[in-house]
Design a protein around this motif. Structure first.
Motif, PDB file in Angstrom:
ATOM      1  N   GLU A   1       0.826  -1.202   0.000  1.00 30.40           N
ATOM      2  CA  GLU A   1       0.000   0.000   0.000  1.00 30.40           C
ATOM      3  C   GLU A   1       0.863   1.256   0.000  1.00 30.40           C
ATOM      4  OE1 GLU A   1      -3.575   2.243  -0.007  1.00 30.40           O
ATOM      5  OE2 GLU A   1      -3.027   0.188  -0.593  1.00 30.40           O
ATOM      6  N   ALA A   2       1.988   1.226   0.704  1.00 26.15           N
ATOM      7  CA  ALA A   2       2.904   2.373   0.692  1.00 26.15           C
ATOM      8  C   ALA A   2       3.365   2.684  -0.725  1.00 26.15           C
ATOM      9  CB  ALA A   2       4.102   2.101   1.597  1.00 26.15           C
ATOM     10  N   GLY A   3       3.653   1.641  -1.502  1.00 26.11           N
ATOM     11  CA  GLY A   3       4.038   1.853  -2.889  1.00 26.11           C
ATOM     12  C   GLY A   3       2.928   2.479  -3.705  1.00 26.11           C
ATOM     13  N   ARG A   4       1.708   2.071  -3.440  1.00 19.88           N
ATOM     14  CA  ARG A   4       0.560   2.622  -4.181  1.00 19.88           C
ATOM     15  C   ARG A   4       0.290   4.076  -3.811  1.00 19.88           C
ATOM     16  NH1 ARG A   4      -2.548  -2.530  -2.666  1.00 19.88           N
ATOM     17  NH2 ARG A   4      -2.134  -3.976  -4.378  1.00 19.88           N
ATOM     18  N   LEU A   5       0.618   4.440  -2.566  1.00 21.13           N
ATOM     19  CA  LEU A   5       0.316   5.784  -2.076  1.00 21.13           C
ATOM     20  C   LEU A   5       1.401   6.808  -2.402  1.00 21.13           C
ATOM     21  CD1 LEU A   5      -1.153   4.982   1.467  1.00 21.13           C
ATOM     22  CD2 LEU A   5      -2.408   5.766  -0.557  1.00 21.13           C
TER      23      LEU A   5
END
Length: 265
Positions: free
Chosen positions: A47-51
């Motif tokens: 999710e960090a990568g997506r954000l």
């Protein structure tokens, strides 16, 4: 890194952005367990990568406390596993398709660090074991404290490294040394890591943050598009022949020249 805007803080992972949103810091935030990893943590990393804002150019990965990450939480090896998660036994009893899909989901947390639009830096202190080692290998660059200790312990558990770490490990140290490191599960200290190419830089533990800051500033000094094109060239070089790489260089340079002349798309 100085504190910036927090975009994510869950399941042992925090994502902040700073420097006019050009630098992101992903922090493993469970020092009491030496930043041991779990499927929930892997989902948070994904999710960090997506954000990540599109403005981010450099991503720093760090762990709070004395260890970068001691690897997979030992709870994974208990019959019950983690609450709400399939245990290893459950996975083994499932279909080939379900097992493959579950591992592929885990791997997503380890793969986005190599995207061409960012440069990722792992700041490693203390232990980086198993999944922790593979997470550091997922990054483009590793800056290590002089107390860093890498180990791939999966084979001692009857498993294999399956979180994307084998490809970069072989690329960095060669097949023979990679096999020896993985099959024995031995520790690779900071000095050896630097000597064999696992670590780009080794500094005293107290200077790790400053060293990462200096490298980040140097990476930000170059025009973003030139860095993106160069990273793409270098990442693809292993799979290309020499002539194919020359062709790729010409195409990339043509794009840069046209862009600098104001003729880009």
């Amino acid at each position: 890194m100085t504190a910036g805007k927090t975009l994510l803080d869950q399941d042992g992972v925090q994502l902040t952005v700073d420097h006019a949103d050009a630098v992101a810091t992903v922090t493993l935030t469970n020092p009491a367990k030496r930043n041991a990893q779990s499927p929930a943590l892997w989902r948070a990393l994904t999710e960090a990568g997506r954000l990540l804002p599109g403005s981010v150019r450099v991503v720093v990965l760090r762990g709070e406390g004395k260890s970068f990450s001691a690897g997979l939480d030992r709870q994974a090896f208990t019959p019950e596993g983690f609450d709400g998660e399939p245990s290893f036994l459950d996975l083994a009893r499932g279909s080939d398709e379900a097992l493959d899909a579950e591992i592929a989901t885990y791997q997503e947390a380890f793969t986005w660090w190599r995207r061409n639009d960012i440069v990722s830096i792992a700041a490693v202190q203390g232990h980086a074991i198993g999944a922790g080692f593979q997470l550091a290998l997922g990054c483009d660059v590793r800056v290590c404290a002089d107390d860093a200790q890498f180990a791939m312990r999966e084979t001692s558990l009857g498993l294999v490294p399956d979180l994307g770490g084998t490809h970069p490990l072989v690329s960095l140290v060669g097949y023979a040394r990679a096999l020896e490191i993985c099959a024995t599960g031995r520790f690779v200290g900071a000095d050896e890591a630097e000597r064999v190419g696992l670590a780009n830089l080794v500094v005293p533990a107290a200077e790790l943050g400053a060293a990462v800051e200096d490298l980040t500033a140097a990476l930000l000094a170059a025009p973003r598009d030139a860095v993106v094109e160069t990273k793409a060239l270098l990442r693809g070089a292993v799979e290309r022949t020499y002539e194919e790489q020359r062709i790729a260089e010409r195409a990339a340079q043509a794009r840069r020249l046209r862009d600098l002349a104001g003729l880009g798309e």
